[in-house]
Design an enzyme around this catalytic site. Structure first.
Site, PDB file in Angstrom:
ATOM      1  N   ASP A  63      39.379 -23.869 -98.694  1.00 55.58           N
ATOM      2  CA  ASP A  63      38.455 -23.526 -97.615  1.00 55.58           C
ATOM      3  C   ASP A  63      37.023 -23.495 -98.129  1.00 55.58           C
ATOM      4  OD1 ASP A  63      40.607 -23.296 -95.967  1.00 55.58           O
ATOM      5  OD2 ASP A  63      40.748 -21.119 -96.105  1.00 55.58           O
ATOM      6  N   TYR A 287      37.560 -25.500 -88.709  1.00 63.83           N
ATOM      7  CA  TYR A 287      37.681 -24.301 -89.542  1.00 63.83           C
ATOM      8  C   TYR A 287      37.185 -23.067 -88.784  1.00 63.83           C
ATOM      9  CZ  TYR A 287      37.576 -21.427 -93.751  1.00 63.83           C
ATOM     10  OH  TYR A 287      37.800 -20.446 -94.687  1.00 63.83           O
TER      11      TYR A 287
END
Length: 816
Positions: A63, A287
């Protein structure tokens, strides 16, 4: 290619600092820390090291936030030493915002390097939170909940908390809720009066607002009412119309998503975040952890719109936007981490579960609203006068719905005014003197609490749901109707204590200052070790002052909670004084002997009752029966004294602080050779799931007889329709397990000739194996054998073949 399941490593203290009894909490500020594997059972470290062998390059697709950068370096710690050494750069960092082919290709074409500064900022926050939180938590828990004149147990019986915790982010979050409660408690309502003339035109009533607002003197209000009533006619002094706009929304960031999920979808922040992350990993959303509300230059809006134009609900609207042209949203804030949250692929209600669909539906509508036009409306304002008193009436009329067409909950509501002309007079129908009372503010909603946390920098977009969930689980607050966060007596008392001793311990400004310094580490503007040392020195001084003045907080606890001696109900007899002990069900659950003034912890979260009046042969304490919750929860007997003070070496004390409520010696772990409830007498064989467990017969599981592992959650349900089950003295000649004597109900036996009694080994016996059900673990391996075909006596037999433990080579990524 492989993956991890969150953080590979977690920070903790070395073993010498783990014992709550021997470690002074004040020493934790200077204690060393170490990194351990976060999920040892998954063996992620070993897996990464194995995968790295023979590799030349490492590309990290974690991430793209600070936590992701920190995980990058955790992966590097478990791979670089095992890789081939090559010239030049070996480690590359991919940065992306969505799991789509264009994003992945773009990220692969411009690989960079991991950001060490951002990773260090996460290390700094972890170390500060660990040392400060654990030091305060251990001291508070031991002071308020653990000791009673030197005995384990606690000072208060109805505290309802096994751990009295403190957290640098958790406590300021609680403080927001308690401060609102204090405002509500201190509020004194006042009566007020408002003059309300009633008029209408063409059968349509007009709602008027008095220019003076509220009056708090009834005599004065009555004078004004009479003045207006004597005027008889309300004259229109002016009518103005103005075209106004309600701006379309900016891009959607994490905080806004959590606020909407709570206020409009009735979802808690933690639950909403889990769903958003699942939609991201499934490829439906970009995201979901982002602080940005502005789209970056070059963002491809067409790609997102094209994916939605065939949708059965908003497909036509999307096509119209594309046909008429759209303008990229303006304004908002681009933090530089990730673009706002957007849909990636089209999904219908049939593709997702209910809550996932509701989150997805909102994200899509918010995105479409952000590329739609503004909502345009006409505001009409009419001014009136009567006997020198002024009144106004307003209305709004939509002209172009704009983004509210796809976000109807934000559409304007209201009734248009009738046609009015300047100088027109409207006869008064009635002049009301309305009486009301000022009202206290309501409790904070989750949405409002999130706004407060964002305003003061408490937590990150990823950790805000965690902090709110923590204060709920700690029993500091409860979430009531309307998702309103109401502090409990424990939460209120804690914050009041901090306010009396050192208000900065609970105020958000201290944590906000720390977050600013952590942000400087991430930008390379501050040294990590210097920031941590400075912050720890400040908190150490606050801790020592808190310890010296904790009696102030204790006085509040004494006023709010009952002493231990006046709590609980009589349950079982003490083995020392032969008097009844009281069972206190509030957390932490425990038994208290008023005569001996001693406290005995019991397993938390279990139903406790007396076990047939039986007593432990070692200390003569009456045995208890402990039943864990859930359909497959195990039941086992225990002696209160042995559980708290195991008479055998190598077993941790029950209720030990360092064990987080685990530990203790129930009868299923007792190695006493003669007690009929012990592991020696009731154990059948070793557990095939864990390394050191023993399968023990549950003595009260009828009619669903079962064997439970005394160390893990593995269990075996024995054949159905049994009248009785017990362990035989004999052992299986093949696997050394104890044989089971099973007695079926009449007419329910699967045995030949309707025999009801059978003795066999469930590990080896081919007759018994298919009749048993294994849960929460892998089944015993079946091997060819004679089973019940060669028995001893009536209906008796034992199988052949040895159960063999096999290692499961597959990695478990069920938590990913």
């Amino acid at each position: 290619m492989t993956s991890v399941i969150g953080h590979v490593l977690s920070i903790d203290f070395p073993a010498k600092f783990q014992n709550w009894d021997t470690t002074d909490p004040s020493t934790l500020f200077d204690a060393p820390t170490m990194k351990n594997e976060s999920n040892p059972k998954a063996h992620i470290c070993r897996h990464l090291q194995s995968e790295a062998k023979g590799c030349d390059y490492l590309v990290l697709w974690l991430d793209c936030d600070r936590e992701g950068e920190n995980i990058c370096f955790e992966v590097m710690d478990n791979t670089l030493r095992w890789m081939h050494k090559t010239q030049g750069q070996q480690v590359f960092r991919a940065r992306f915002s969505a799991i789509t082919a264009p994003e992945i290709r773009a990220a692969m074409n411009k690989l960079g390097e991991p950001n060490r500064n951002e990773a260090l900022s996460v290390d700094a926050r972890q170390e500060l939170d660990l040392k400060v939180g654990v030091a305060f938590t251990r001291f508070q828990t031991r002071f308020f909940q653990v000791r009673l004149g030197g005995c384990q147990g606690g000072k208060y019986g109805n505290l309802d908390a096994s751990v009295v915790s403190y957290g640098p982010c958790q406590t300021p979050t609680l403080n927001f809720c308690v401060e609102r409660h204090q405002k509500i408690a201190a509020f004194q309502p006042e009566p007020f009066w408002v003059v309300r003339p009633h008029v209408s035109k063409g059968g349509q009533s007009i709602t008027l607002e008095w220019a003076r607002g509220r009056l708090f003197d009834v005599d004065v209000a009555q004078v004004f009412r009479k003045v207006v009533a004597d005027g008889q006619v309300l004259k229109v002094t002016s009518v103005t119309e103005k075209e106004e706009r309600r701006g379309r929304p900016h891009g959607l960031n994490t905080v806004e998503l959590l606020k909407v999920a709570s206020s409009a979808l009735n979802m808690g922040p933690a639950h909403a975040m889990q769903i958003a992350e699942r939609l991201y990993t499934s490829g439906y959303l970009s995201y979901p952890r982002t602080e940005s509300t502005a789209y970056p230059p070059g963002f491809d809006f067409n790609e997102v719109l094209v994916a939605q134009r065939r949708h059965p609900i908003w497909g036509d609207y999307t096509s119209a936007i594309m046909a008429n042209g759209f303008t990229a949203p303006k304004g908002g804030t681009d933090v530089g981490d990730h673009p706002p949250i957007t849909p990636v692929v089209m999904a219908t209600e049939h593709d997702l579960d209910t809550d996932s669909w509701r989150i997805y539906d909102y994200v899509v509508r918010h995105f479409l609203g952000s590329v739609s036009g503004d909502c345009v409306y006409r505001r009409t304002k009419a001014s009136f006068s009567c006997a020198g008193e002024s009144f106004t009436a307003t209305s709004t009329t939509p002209l172009r719905p704009g983004f509210t067409a796809v976000m109807p909950w934000r559409a304007l509501e209201g009734q248009a005014l009738p046609t009015l002309t300047e100088g027109e007079g409207l006869p008064l129908q009635e002049v009301e003197l309305h009486q009301g009372k000022t009202s206290a503010p309501d409790y904070l909603t989750e949405s409002e609490l999130i706004s407060q946390m964002e305003k003061y920098g408490i937590g990150t977009d990823a950790s805000i749901p965690v902090h709110i969930n923590n204060i709920c689980e700690r029993n500091y607050v409860t979430v009531q109707s309307g998702r309103r966060v109401v502090p409990t007596e424990l939460g209120i008392t804690l914050v009041r204590g901090y306010q009396l001793i050192d208000p900065e311990l609970c105020r958000p400004q201290v944590r906000s200052h720390v977050e600013v310094q952590i942000g400087m580490i991430a930008k390379g503007q501050a040294d990590k070790d210097a920031v941590v040392a400075h912050a720890l020195q400040q908190f150490r001084q606050k801790f020592l002052f808190f310890v010296a003045k904790v009696a102030r907080m204790d006085a509040l606890f004494e006023a709010s909670f009952s002493p231990l001696a006046s709590s609980g109900k009589p349950l079982s007899k003490c083995g020392k004084c032969k008097r009844y002990m009281k069972y206190i069900s509030q957390r932490p659950s425990r038994l208290y002997c008023p005569t001996c003034e001693e406290v005995y912890p019991v397993p938390q979260g279990a139903a406790i009752k007396l076990y047939k009046g039986l007593a432990c042969p070692l200390d003569e304490f009456e045995l208890l029966l402990c039943s864990m919750s859930g359909p497959d929860g195990m039941t086992y007997p225990l002696c209160p004294y042995c559980y708290s003070n195991p008479p055998f070496e190598g077993i941790q004390k029950g209720g030990s602080e360092g064990s987080a409520g685990r530990g203790g010696m129930p009868c299923t772990l007792c190695p006493h050779p003669k007690c009929k409830h012990s592991m020696i007498r009731q154990g059948m064989s070793s557990c095939p799931e864990c390394d050191n467990g023993t399968l023990v017969l549950d003595p009260v599981s009828a009619p669903k007889w079962r064997l439970d592992c005394n160390r893990c959650s593995f269990l075996i349900y024995l054949p159905a329709e049994l009248h009785n089950a017990k362990l035989a003295k004999e052992h299986c000649q093949d696997c050394d397990s104890k044989l089971l004597v099973l007695d079926w109900k009449k007419g329910k036996s699967p045995l030949q000739g309707a025999e009801t009694e059978y003795t066999g080994c469930i590990v080896c016996d081919e007759l018994l194996q298919p009749l048993c059900e294994v849960k929460h673990g892998r089944s015993y391996a079946k091997r060819p054998g004679r089973g019940g075909r060669r028995g001893r006596g009536r209906g008796r037999g034992r199988g052949r073949g040895r159960a063999k433990k096999g290692e499961d080579p597959r990695m478990s990524f069920r938590d990913f």
